[in-house]
Scaffold this motif. Structure first.
Motif, short mmCIF file in Angstrom:
data_model
loop_
_atom_site.label_atom_id
_atom_site.label_comp_id
_atom_site.label_asym_id
_atom_site.label_seq_id
_atom_site.Cartn_x
_atom_site.Cartn_y
_atom_site.Cartn_z
N ASP A 182 0.86 -1.36 0.17
CA ASP A 182 0.03 -0.16 -0.05
C ASP A 182 0.78 1.21 0.01
O ASP A 182 0.60 2.33 -0.90
CB ASP A 182 -0.77 0.10 1.09
CG ASP A 182 -1.85 1.07 1.25
OD1 ASP A 182 -1.83 1.93 0.24
OD2 ASP A 182 -2.53 1.12 2.34
N SER A 185 2.88 1.71 -3.42
CA SER A 185 2.16 2.06 -4.48
C SER A 185 1.41 3.32 -4.25
O SER A 185 0.71 4.04 -5.25
CB SER A 185 1.14 1.42 -4.67
OG SER A 185 0.36 0.63 -3.74
N GLU A 444 -10.11 5.58 -0.76
CA GLU A 444 -9.60 5.10 -2.06
C GLU A 444 -10.07 3.46 -2.42
O GLU A 444 -9.46 2.60 -2.48
CB GLU A 444 -8.10 4.93 -1.64
CG GLU A 444 -7.47 6.21 -1.59
CD GLU A 444 -5.83 6.05 -1.46
OE1 GLU A 444 -5.08 6.52 -2.17
OE2 GLU A 444 -5.54 5.41 -0.35
N GLU A 446 -10.91 2.49 -5.15
CA GLU A 446 -10.14 2.04 -6.37
C GLU A 446 -8.96 1.16 -5.85
O GLU A 446 -8.65 0.13 -6.49
CB GLU A 446 -9.78 3.20 -7.46
CG GLU A 446 -11.08 4.05 -7.61
CD GLU A 446 -11.08 5.13 -6.80
OE1 GLU A 446 -10.78 5.09 -5.44
OE2 GLU A 446 -12.06 6.02 -7.24
N LYS A 447 -8.10 1.56 -5.05
CA LYS A 447 -7.09 0.84 -4.70
C LYS A 447 -7.55 -0.55 -3.67
O LYS A 447 -6.99 -1.58 -4.13
CB LYS A 447 -6.16 1.55 -3.62
CG LYS A 447 -4.98 1.18 -3.45
CD LYS A 447 -3.95 2.38 -2.74
CE LYS A 447 -2.52 2.03 -2.65
NZ LYS A 447 -1.66 2.92 -1.94
N VAL B 3 -9.50 7.74 -5.26
CA VAL B 3 -7.97 7.68 -5.19
C VAL B 3 -7.18 8.83 -6.13
O VAL B 3 -7.93 9.30 -6.94
CB VAL B 3 -7.63 6.36 -5.87
CG1 VAL B 3 -7.87 6.32 -7.51
CG2 VAL B 3 -6.11 5.95 -5.39
N ALA B 5 -4.51 9.64 -8.29
CA ALA B 5 -3.59 8.84 -8.87
C ALA B 5 -2.67 9.51 -10.07
O ALA B 5 -3.27 10.40 -10.55
CB ALA B 5 -4.09 7.56 -9.78
N TYR B 10 -6.86 5.92 -14.28
CA TYR B 10 -6.65 4.94 -13.44
C TYR B 10 -7.79 4.22 -12.64
O TYR B 10 -8.06 3.11 -12.67
CB TYR B 10 -5.55 5.40 -12.28
CG TYR B 10 -5.45 4.06 -11.33
CD1 TYR B 10 -4.51 3.21 -11.39
CD2 TYR B 10 -6.02 4.27 -10.13
CE1 TYR B 10 -4.24 2.38 -10.37
CE2 TYR B 10 -5.93 3.29 -9.04
CZ TYR B 10 -4.83 2.36 -9.28
OH TYR B 10 -4.83 1.22 -8.20
N VAL B 14 -9.56 -0.01 -13.15
CA VAL B 14 -9.45 -0.83 -11.87
C VAL B 14 -10.16 -2.19 -12.27
O VAL B 14 -11.17 -2.17 -12.57
CB VAL B 14 -9.85 -0.14 -10.71
CG1 VAL B 14 -10.37 -1.28 -9.62
CG2 VAL B 14 -8.92 0.91 -10.27
#
Lengths: 507, 122
Positions: A182, A185, A444, A446-447, B3, B5, B10, B14
């Motif tokens: 984490d 990135s 977040e 998406e992560k 996020v 990014a 991005y 995902v």
């Protein structure tokens, strides 16, 4: 005619030349193209030259100091090996703490080496760039010296041999691994906040002091010596952590909310990872140093309190959920050890039920909760074990999407109820162990929707097969040797044989 | 929040890792026996959505929770169910899906009167 004698540079000049003097402004490429990573996070830096170099070390001096330290360390390691240091430890159960360290922490040192070397290339300001380069070398040395130190135990005990392979695959090692992934990135400033500040400054004492004091109390001279050797490096890393926070906060007022968000996030993530250390302190050290709760009070509540008091002049406040984490310090070690006890068949180290004296110690250290909630749990398991019905959890646990730990943590204020939190993102449901982990996901999604959750990966067929023995093979875990209870393990048999031989010699 | 990014687009690129499609026709279902925390966490199973709910009480729960000393006193008629946090009265003959158990649903059951070893919720 004698040539004019060159004046020798003083330390300060030399330092300036060997660090900042190595920098230049690019002319035929744009600085933004050369340093593409250090702006996208939204951190505004108006003047890089305001960076106060925390290390004050040039590379040649670094080389000299570290070389000397390492020579001393390796002399101790040689003598530890020659004198059969493994015989001097308190009890072979202790070695399981070192197994956890080698599989869980040492690979993170290597990851830190890699990422600091990335930062040592990609930070625009030369001050932090040089600092990151030196820390990168520190981390590589730490990984190496830890592996060398612990390799001695690998000759005599199980569970060490496949540590890098296990780190990438084993279910509970995904907790420290995903923590570091984490950070790596994320952008450079978040990484600094995560690793240099939240981990190395705020929480590091909770990792290193217990491990190194634990080693000292339990006769592990090799690990103690490694700890001393790393200590002066850690002091520099802490200085980098605090400098980077102050620098960001001094550079632009817009940075404060971003930094605060990261501090909140990484404090919480660090606290969850350190639950493994909590378990080690309260359950895995045959000779205890202090309880996890006591360590938390000294190193977080008191030391962290003073730190955030100091940082309040920048507008930074104590991390969100610090109060919840402090509440959890009462429970986390017991809940974690319970996880490993019931999944001992899939653990790369041995587990056991604490003996009566150890249960009494826990009752004394946790007077408000242990007898009420946790002692009965161990007594029930002990009774079952005595009847030949040792308690194994044969189903896989639900994992938290963020910290990846089995969702075994209870509601703040109610140790009888598991805390469940969930969110929906793009029509998918996600589960969390706590508000802290849920907030991190929600910020977040998406992560974290990409998280490699070991349990789900097994179900998807990506871990060697559907049966436990298939998965253990895929983990490179030697069944009946690396896993299961300490009682009956080859480690125990060997240790008992050594003790018996000693008694015989002593007559 | 979304996020932040470096790479444009991005967030849209995902790949969600645990979509139902990745489980070979199964969906993940979590089970939890309340006030029995010797089972450290809820347990996870890949189950066909068309599986009858009754298979949980007849097969899965006895198999994976049966070793608990409380289990032999368990009376299924008095069990209180919750599906994704909402109280529910599942129809045992109908499927998981028909009972509202979806992918990554959490099914909790409470057994009034049975609250763990010596009442300790363990």
């Amino acid at each position: 005619m004698t040539p004019p004698r060159k004046k020798k540079m003083n330390l300060k000049q030399r330092y300036a030349l060997m660090t900042r003097g190595l920098d230049w402004e690019t002319s035929y490429q744009k600085m933004d193209d050369v340093f593409p990573y250090d702006t996208f996070e939204g951190i505004k830096i108006t003047d890089w030259s305001k960076w106060e170099d925390p290390f004050r070390l040039t590379m040649d001096a670094y080389w000299k100091y570290q070389g000397e330290k390492e020579r001393k360390l390796y002399a101790v390691l040689d003598s530890f090996a020659q004198n059969n240091g493994q015989l001097g430890i308190s009890d072979a159960r202790y070695v399981n703490a070192i197994k956890l360290f080698l599989t869980g922490v040492t690979p993170l040192e290597y990851q830190a080496h890699r990422h600091f070397s990335h930062l040592g290339r990609h930070i625009r300001g030369v001050g932090p760039r040089v600092a990151a380069q030196m820390q990168s070398l520190d981390e590589l040395r730490h990984a190496q010296t830890q592996i060398h130190t612990i390799s001695h135990y690998n000759k005599y005990f199980d569970g060490f041999a496949e540590f890098p392979h296990m780190h990438d695959r084993v279910w509970y090692l995904s907790v420290p691994k995903s923590f570091f992934d984490d950070a790596c990135s994320a952008g450079p400033f978040e990484f600094f906040t995560a690793i240099s500040f939240a981990f190395e400054y705020v929480l590091t004492n909770l990792l290193f002091v217990p491990f190194m004091s634990g080693a000292a109390y339990n006769g592990d001279l090799a690990t103690v010596t490694f700890g001393f050797s790393a200590q002066s490096d850690e002091a520099r890393h802490m200085t980098l952590g605090i400098e980077v926070i102050k620098f960001m906060l001094e550079q632009h007022p817009d940075n404060l909310p971003i930094v605060q968000k990261w501090v909140d996030k990484w404090f919480w993530r660090g606290h969850k990872v350190l639950g493994l250390v909590a378990m080690m302190m309260d359950y895995m050290l045959p000779k205890r140093i202090m309880s996890w709760k006591e360590a938390w009070e000294i190193y977080f509540t008191e030391a962290g309190g003073a730190l955030f008091e100091d940082l309040s002049r920048y507008g930074l406040r104590v991390p969100k959920y610090a109060d919840i984490a402090t509440d959890e310090a009462e429970h986390i070690s017991h809940q974690n050890w319970a996880i490993f006890y019931q999944y001992t068949q899939a653990a790369g180290f041995h587990t056991w039920i604490p003996g009566d004296d150890e249960l009494d110690w826990l009752s004394e250290k946790y007077p408000n909760t242990f007898d009420k909630y946790y002692r009965p749990r161990f007594e029930m398991w002990r009774e079952m074990e005595a009847k030949g019905e040792r308690f194994y959890n044969n189903a896989l646990p639900q994992l938290c999407q963020t910290c990846q730990i089995p969702m075994g943590y209870t509601e703040p204020g109610d140790p009888t109820k598991i805390g469940f939190r969930s969110s929906v993102y793009k029509d998918e449901r996600y589960h969390f162990c706590s508000d802290g982990c849920k907030d991190i996901f929600d910020d977040e999604p998406e992560k974290f929707s990409q998280a490699w959750l070991p349990v789900h990966q097994i179900f998807q067929g990506n871990c060697g097969g559907a049966d436990l023995s298939d998965v253990l093979k895929w983990y490179h875990m030697d069944q009946g040797i690396d896993n299961m209870d300490y009682n009956g393990s080859p480690d125990q048999k060997q240790w008992d044989a050594w003790q018996a031989a000693r008694k015989k010699v002593a007559g | 929040m979304a996020v932040v990014a470096l790479k444009p687009g991005y967030a849209d690129a995902v790949e969600i890792r645990d979509r139902k499609e990745n489980f070979h026709g199964n969906q993940v279902v979590y089970l939890h026996w309340e006030e029995h925390l010797s089972f450290c966490a809820a347990t996870a199973f890949p189950l066909p959505p068309e599986m009858p709910f009754g298979a949980l009480t007849e097969k899965l729960i006895p198999q994976f929770y049966g070793m608990h000393p409380d289990f032999k006193s368990l009376d299924w008629n008095s069990v209180e169910w919750k599906i994704d946090g909402e109280p529910a009265t599942p129809d045992m003959s109908k499927s998981l899906a028909e009972n509202g158990v979806g992918h990554k649903s959490l099914v909790c059951f409470r057994t009034p009167g049975l609250n763990g070893y010596k009442g300790s919720c363990s």
